[in-house]
Scaffold this motif. Structure first.
Motif, PDB file in Angstrom:
ATOM      1  N   GLU A 154       0.888  -1.234   0.014  1.00 55.02           N
ATOM      2  CA  GLU A 154      -0.190  -0.012   0.032  1.00 55.02           C
ATOM      3  C   GLU A 154       0.912   1.293   0.015  1.00 55.02           C
ATOM      4  OE1 GLU A 154      -3.415   0.230   2.758  1.00 55.02           O
ATOM      5  OE2 GLU A 154      -2.763   1.972   3.147  1.00 55.02           O
ATOM      6  N   LYS A 155       0.305   2.414  -0.762  1.00 56.31           N
ATOM      7  CA  LYS A 155       1.145   3.374  -0.801  1.00 56.31           C
ATOM      8  C   LYS A 155       0.325   4.649  -0.975  1.00 56.31           C
ATOM      9  CE  LYS A 155       5.444   1.533  -3.057  1.00 56.31           C
ATOM     10  NZ  LYS A 155       5.952   1.500  -4.245  1.00 56.31           N
ATOM     11  N   GLU A 156       0.953   5.747  -0.558  1.00 52.23           N
ATOM     12  CA  GLU A 156       0.179   7.054  -0.502  1.00 52.23           C
ATOM     13  C   GLU A 156       0.720   8.098  -1.330  1.00 52.23           C
ATOM     14  OE1 GLU A 156       0.173   8.310   3.541  1.00 52.23           O
ATOM     15  OE2 GLU A 156      -1.249   6.835   4.036  1.00 52.23           O
ATOM     16  N   VAL A 157       0.059   8.933  -2.094  1.00 55.14           N
ATOM     17  CA  VAL A 157       0.640   9.694  -2.638  1.00 55.14           C
ATOM     18  C   VAL A 157      -0.109  11.277  -2.826  1.00 55.14           C
ATOM     19  CG1 VAL A 157      -0.365   9.233  -5.070  1.00 55.14           C
ATOM     20  CG2 VAL A 157       1.604  10.540  -5.158  1.00 55.14           C
ATOM     21  N   ALA A 158       0.617  12.430  -2.794  1.00 57.53           N
ATOM     22  CA  ALA A 158      -0.324  13.623  -2.821  1.00 57.53           C
ATOM     23  C   ALA A 158       0.541  14.601  -3.591  1.00 57.53           C
ATOM     24  CB  ALA A 158      -0.245  14.335  -1.440  1.00 57.53           C
ATOM     25  N   GLY A 159      -0.211  15.220  -4.379  1.00 57.40           N
ATOM     26  CA  GLY A 159      -0.031  16.220  -5.169  1.00 57.40           C
ATOM     27  C   GLY A 159      -0.765  17.461  -5.710  1.00 57.40           C
ATOM     28  N   VAL A 160       0.008  18.719  -6.079  1.00 56.99           N
ATOM     29  CA  VAL A 160      -0.833  19.726  -6.660  1.00 56.99           C
ATOM     30  C   VAL A 160      -0.545  19.941  -7.862  1.00 56.99           C
ATOM     31  CG1 VAL A 160      -0.812  22.168  -6.281  1.00 56.99           C
ATOM     32  CG2 VAL A 160      -0.194  20.804  -4.261  1.00 56.99           C
ATOM     33  N   ILE A 161      -1.718  20.323  -8.681  1.00 59.84           N
ATOM     34  CA  ILE A 161      -1.420  20.373 -10.124  1.00 59.84           C
ATOM     35  C   ILE A 161      -0.997  21.705 -10.588  1.00 59.84           C
ATOM     36  CG2 ILE A 161      -3.146  20.321 -12.297  1.00 59.84           C
ATOM     37  CD1 ILE A 161      -3.553  17.807 -10.811  1.00 59.84           C
ATOM     38  N   THR A 162      -0.045  21.544 -11.457  1.00 61.03           N
ATOM     39  CA  THR A 162       0.532  22.839 -11.856  1.00 61.03           C
ATOM     40  C   THR A 162      -0.063  23.116 -13.544  1.00 61.03           C
ATOM     41  OG1 THR A 162       2.542  21.729 -12.201  1.00 61.03           O
ATOM     42  CG2 THR A 162       2.481  23.034 -10.267  1.00 61.03           C
ATOM     43  N   SER A 163       0.049  21.930 -14.161  1.00 60.03           N
ATOM     44  CA  SER A 163      -0.618  22.024 -15.763  1.00 60.03           C
ATOM     45  C   SER A 163      -1.599  20.963 -15.691  1.00 60.03           C
ATOM     46  CB  SER A 163       0.625  21.872 -16.510  1.00 60.03           C
ATOM     47  OG  SER A 163       1.407  20.668 -16.192  1.00 60.03           O
ATOM     48  N   SER A 164      -1.062  19.635 -15.956  1.00 63.44           N
ATOM     49  CA  SER A 164      -2.217  18.813 -16.054  1.00 63.44           C
ATOM     50  C   SER A 164      -1.957  17.450 -14.958  1.00 63.44           C
ATOM     51  CB  SER A 164      -2.015  17.985 -17.384  1.00 63.44           C
ATOM     52  OG  SER A 164      -0.778  17.223 -17.434  1.00 63.44           O
ATOM     53  N   ILE A 165      -2.859  16.496 -14.769  1.00 66.72           N
ATOM     54  CA  ILE A 165      -2.766  15.709 -13.801  1.00 66.72           C
ATOM     55  C   ILE A 165      -1.635  14.727 -14.186  1.00 66.72           C
ATOM     56  CG2 ILE A 165      -4.797  14.162 -15.010  1.00 66.72           C
ATOM     57  CD1 ILE A 165      -4.250  13.807 -11.486  1.00 66.72           C
ATOM     58  N   SER A 166      -1.480  14.429 -15.692  1.00 67.82           N
ATOM     59  CA  SER A 166      -0.789  13.384 -16.072  1.00 67.82           C
ATOM     60  C   SER A 166       0.662  14.083 -15.890  1.00 67.82           C
ATOM     61  CB  SER A 166      -0.926  12.961 -17.769  1.00 67.82           C
ATOM     62  OG  SER A 166      -0.986  14.057 -18.362  1.00 67.82           O
ATOM     63  N   GLU A 167       1.052  15.211 -15.887  1.00 64.92           N
ATOM     64  CA  GLU A 167       2.359  15.931 -15.819  1.00 64.92           C
ATOM     65  C   GLU A 167       2.550  15.744 -14.611  1.00 64.92           C
ATOM     66  OE1 GLU A 167       3.688  20.037 -17.464  1.00 64.92           O
ATOM     67  OE2 GLU A 167       2.738  18.835 -19.005  1.00 64.92           O
ATOM     68  N   THR A 168       1.486  15.845 -13.610  1.00 65.37           N
ATOM     69  CA  THR A 168       2.108  16.209 -12.194  1.00 65.37           C
ATOM     70  C   THR A 168       2.492  14.620 -11.663  1.00 65.37           C
ATOM     71  OG1 THR A 168       0.519  17.734 -11.888  1.00 65.37           O
ATOM     72  CG2 THR A 168       0.855  16.709 -10.077  1.00 65.37           C
ATOM     73  N   LEU A 169       1.557  13.721 -12.183  1.00 68.27           N
ATOM     74  CA  LEU A 169       1.843  12.340 -11.546  1.00 68.27           C
ATOM     75  C   LEU A 169       3.077  11.883 -12.196  1.00 68.27           C
ATOM     76  CD1 LEU A 169      -1.500  10.562 -11.864  1.00 68.27           C
ATOM     77  CD2 LEU A 169      -0.278  11.154  -9.798  1.00 68.27           C
ATOM     78  N   GLU A 170       3.379  12.247 -13.436  1.00 67.86           N
ATOM     79  CA  GLU A 170       4.721  12.051 -14.133  1.00 67.86           C
ATOM     80  C   GLU A 170       6.047  12.347 -13.266  1.00 67.86           C
ATOM     81  OE1 GLU A 170       4.728  12.380 -18.558  1.00 67.86           O
ATOM     82  OE2 GLU A 170       6.949  12.493 -18.423  1.00 67.86           O
ATOM     83  N   ASP A 171       5.502  13.735 -12.889  1.00 66.53           N
ATOM     84  CA  ASP A 171       6.740  14.464 -12.175  1.00 66.53           C
ATOM     85  C   ASP A 171       6.912  13.690 -10.720  1.00 66.53           C
ATOM     86  OD1 ASP A 171       7.293  16.392 -14.186  1.00 66.53           O
ATOM     87  OD2 ASP A 171       6.264  17.997 -13.086  1.00 66.53           O
ATOM     88  N   LEU A 172       6.054  13.180 -10.311  1.00 65.38           N
ATOM     89  CA  LEU A 172       6.072  12.404  -9.111  1.00 65.38           C
ATOM     90  C   LEU A 172       6.722  11.155  -9.188  1.00 65.38           C
ATOM     91  CD1 LEU A 172       2.791  13.315  -7.667  1.00 65.38           C
ATOM     92  CD2 LEU A 172       4.819  14.164  -6.765  1.00 65.38           C
ATOM     93  N   GLY A 173       6.720  10.429 -10.613  1.00 68.33           N
ATOM     94  CA  GLY A 173       7.412   9.429 -10.819  1.00 68.33           C
ATOM     95  C   GLY A 173       6.265   8.265 -10.745  1.00 68.33           C
TER      96      GLY A 173
END
Ligand SMILES: [Zn+2]
Length: 443
Positions: A154-173
């Motif tokens: 089980e993992k957790e992730v949190a992020g703030v959108i700067t441009s798009s969801i895919s870019e944000t998640l990609e930045d988070l690896g």
């Protein structure tokens, strides 16, 4: 360095060691090993290495992949086994494994005797990452299929959108599959991911899948999510509503379903080439009224056609007008029909879920171009789906609601505890659980 990292490194050393031992004992080239790895090898004690239920140290292990022109016989012959023996093995194994079914590119492993003969004793074939087939012929001949142990973390992730969801998640690896799950599955009806605002933010609790404890096999599941869009919170919790059919859905904190009962369209379409129109006139027929009771979605041949709602297939057939078509009964009120398919992908009686591929766009039957004619029936009458107030997918049954609310409470608290970093420093947005919980382990 934390304990996990050290352990992981330890495992790596061990793997190098094993690899080195195998390479050496198989008599293959050694010079490809970089020096620093050889140095590590000198320190680590040899240990038993188990894989596929065998202690690999008891054998000479040869690994390869099935090549073009390979068959079980060819592989065995290449490894110095004679034909009477090969035939005997094939016969002995055939009730549990069809040796003609080897696929090019799939890996296999030979366990050979640890002597000068290096005679094959065991053939292990891996049709996919999780399964392996063992044909064991060291004493009697027997074959069986087994699964590698799968671990879910089980993992957790949190992020703030700067441009798009895919870019944000990609930045988070994070795997693009999480983008798909959030945008096209969980929140497809509640949030338009093409119109996200800067500052929209999210938290997700999900599980990653590992095979044999080490091979990453992608995101297995999203258990819960929180999305703040335009300052509005949207919670989503996965909950199994029908254990017999294996149905689960995402609901919000008030037990309302996040899905609509029907998809807007059965395909990703280029344009709507003809709408539902009871007064359509066609020149070909002398401008006589030829009502069109379907909606035509133009799309390329081969585009997947999806069931717009859960239901049971009541027809999968061919007629001269409809071509290949499928009809699905969703409940006492609604049925849908999909015409001119290249090919159907479902059988009568089959239960399909919303979004399942039921066939592919074609131009069979009476049609001049590739499209799906989508027909929508309400109480036995064909109506225009675009003029219907389509129902929301069913909320949780009253009988389940209490247990649902109890089930989501700790998940919601867990979500609420995941912190956001208000000003994300480039690499610091990811909040992964440092002490990952092994939530289940299965064979
Ligand atoms: Zn049509």
């Amino acid at each position: 360095m934390d304990q996990r990292r050290i352990e992981a490194l330890g495992r790596k050393c061990l793997t190098f060691l094993t690899a080195a031992l195998l390479v050496t004992s198989c008599g293959k080239k050694k010079e490809s090993l970089p020096i620093e790895e050889t140095e590590e090898i000198a320190i680590v004690e040899p240990e038993d290495t188990f894989e596929f239920g065998f202690n690999l140290n008891d054998y000479i292990v040869k690994r390869d992949t099935v090549r073009s022109g390979d068959s079980f016989g060819v592989i065995m012959e290449r490894n110095k086994l004679g034909y009477p023996k090969i035939f005997q093995i094939a016969e002995g194994a055939k009730s549990s494994f069809d040796i003609t079914k080897l696929q090019i590119g799939k890996p296999y492993t030979l366990l050979c005797s640890k002597d000068t003969l290096q005679e094959p004793k065991c053939f292990i074939y891996q049709p996919n990452k999780e399964e392996y087939v063992v044909v064991n012929f060291q004493d009697s001949i027997h074959a069986y299929t087994n699964r590698k142990p799968v671990t879910y973390v089980e993992k957790e992730v949190a992020g703030v959108i700067t441009s798009s969801i895919s870019e944000t998640l990609e930045d988070l690896g994070i795997s693009p599959r999480l983008t798909f799950k959030l945008a096209d599955d969980i929140y497809a009806w509640t949030i338009d991911f093409r119109r996200l605002q800067k500052g929209d933010r999210f938290k997700v609790i999900y599980t990653d899948k590992y095979i044999d404890d080490s091979i990453y096999a992608g995101i297995a599941d999203v258990k819960a999510a929180f999305f703040e869009h335009n300052g509005e919170p949207f919670y989503a919790f996965e909950y199994e509503t029908d254990s017999i059919k294996g149905l689960s859905d995402y609901f919000n904190e008030e037990a309302n379903n996040l899905r609509r009962a029907f998809l807007k369209a059965p395909v990703e379409y280029k344009r709507i080439s003809s709408r539902y129109n009871l007064r359509r006139r066609i020149a070909l027929y002398g401008n006589k009224i030829r009502p069109h009771k379907g909606t035509d979605f133009a799309a390329d041949i081969g585009t997947p056609i999806r069931a717009t709602a859960n239901g049971t297939v009541i027809k999968s057939a061919y007629t001269r007008g409809n071509g290949n078509y499928v009809k699905i009964k969703h409940n006492a009120t609604y049925s849908t029909q999909y015409l001119h398919m290249k090919k159907q992908n479902v059988k009568v009686g089959q239960f399909v879920k919303q979004g399942d591929v039921i066939g592919w766009v074609g131009m069979t039957g009476n049609t001049s171009g590739p499209h799906v004619c989508y027909r929508f029936w309400k109480n036995g009458v064909q109506v225009d789906p675009f003029r219907q107030k389509l129902p929301a997918a069913e909320p949780i049954a009253d009988s389940l609601k209490t247990s649902y609310l109890a089930f989501i409470q700790p998940l919601k608290e867990q979500l609420d505890r995941i912190p956001f970093k208000e000003v994300p420093a480039e690499e610091d947005v990811l909040f992964e659980n440092s002490d990952e919980n092994l939530i289940s382990q299965a064979h």
